[in-house]
Design an enzyme around this catalytic site. Sequence first.
Site, PDB file in Angstrom:
ATOM      1  CG  ASP A  58      23.146  45.931  88.699  1.00  0.00           C
ATOM      2  OD1 ASP A  58      22.633  46.480  89.694  1.00  0.00           O
ATOM      3  OD2 ASP A  58      23.504  46.565  87.695  1.00  0.00           O
ATOM      4  CB  VAL A  59      20.494  45.037  94.004  1.00  0.00           C
ATOM      5  CG1 VAL A  59      21.228  43.928  94.741  1.00  0.00           C
ATOM      6  CG2 VAL A  59      21.183  46.385  94.186  1.00  0.00           C
ATOM      7  CG  ASN A  85      25.194  43.449 102.977  1.00  0.00           C
ATOM      8  OD1 ASN A  85      25.312  44.229 103.913  1.00  0.00           O
ATOM      9  ND2 ASN A  85      26.240  42.997 102.289  1.00  0.00           N
ATOM     10  CE1 TYR A 150      25.023  53.957 102.444  1.00  0.00           C
ATOM     11  CE2 TYR A 150      24.948  55.052 104.574  1.00  0.00           C
ATOM     12  CZ  TYR A 150      25.083  53.906 103.823  1.00  0.00           C
ATOM     13  OH  TYR A 150      25.266  52.688 104.461  1.00  0.00           O
ATOM     14  CE  LYS A 154      21.993  52.116 103.604  1.00  0.00           C
ATOM     15  NZ  LYS A 154      21.811  50.657 103.385  1.00  0.00           N
ATOM     16  CB  THR A 185      35.601  48.047 106.035  1.00  0.00           C
ATOM     17  OG1 THR A 185      34.909  49.286 105.796  1.00  0.00           O
ATOM     18  CG2 THR A 185      34.646  47.027 106.657  1.00  0.00           C
TER      19      THR A 185
END
Length: 245
Positions: A58-59, A85, A150, A154, A185
């Site tokens: 879990d980052v 990633n 988001y 970023k 995806t």
Amino acid sequence: MFDFTGKTVLITGASGALGVALAVRFAEAGANVVAASRKGYEEVAEKAGGRSIGVRLDVTSEAEWADALARTEAAFGPLDVLVNNAAYLRVGTSESIPVEEFRRVVDTNLTGSLLGIRAAAPSMRKAGGGVIINVNSIAGLNAAPGLAAYSSSKWALRGLMRAAAAELARDNIRVNSVHPGIIETPLAYGPDGSPLVPVDRLAIPRNASAEEIADVILFSASEQARFATGSEFLADGGFGLGAVA
């Protein structure tokens, strides 16, 4: 095309489409691959083949980062390449997104990458240097209405990348980012099957495959890009150009 023989590569968010493609591509290039994610990591390592292992990560957890690096070094020695990633996306405007979800997005996409850099740098110094790649987004370069959290994460990740590149340069550690366009995806489509971002009028009028973006990441991590640090590699199919007649 790329040679990572003897190099050890840790990939976060390894169970996603891009993470799987990265694990396979790096393994094919001869790397020792550490597939790291909250779930599915063992299956990714098995799919990558070669000298690959899976680890839970879990980052957002400093403790899990420490464990992942310890397991990496126990299996393969010091780390050579880190690909940050892992990412979390939540749709919402600057007025509508719940604050707790905004924080979760930032915690995963920005703080998670910071913790990765902190964990990887000491190991890379043991190796005599290394490369850190932050997987960014076209939302980190362009307006992204409806993706307030988001996009914010970023854009901030770009600042982190450049700060780390300057700070780690004398340790022979390069830090770069890759900005993918829309990847083919299920996440590229809404519940009704319509594309979230129409691409039919882009210069390259289609979504990217995960493998195409993985190849750009491998290049940016490779010796072929050895003079690039603090750099942003764009693979967006011409998204930033706008509609093409």
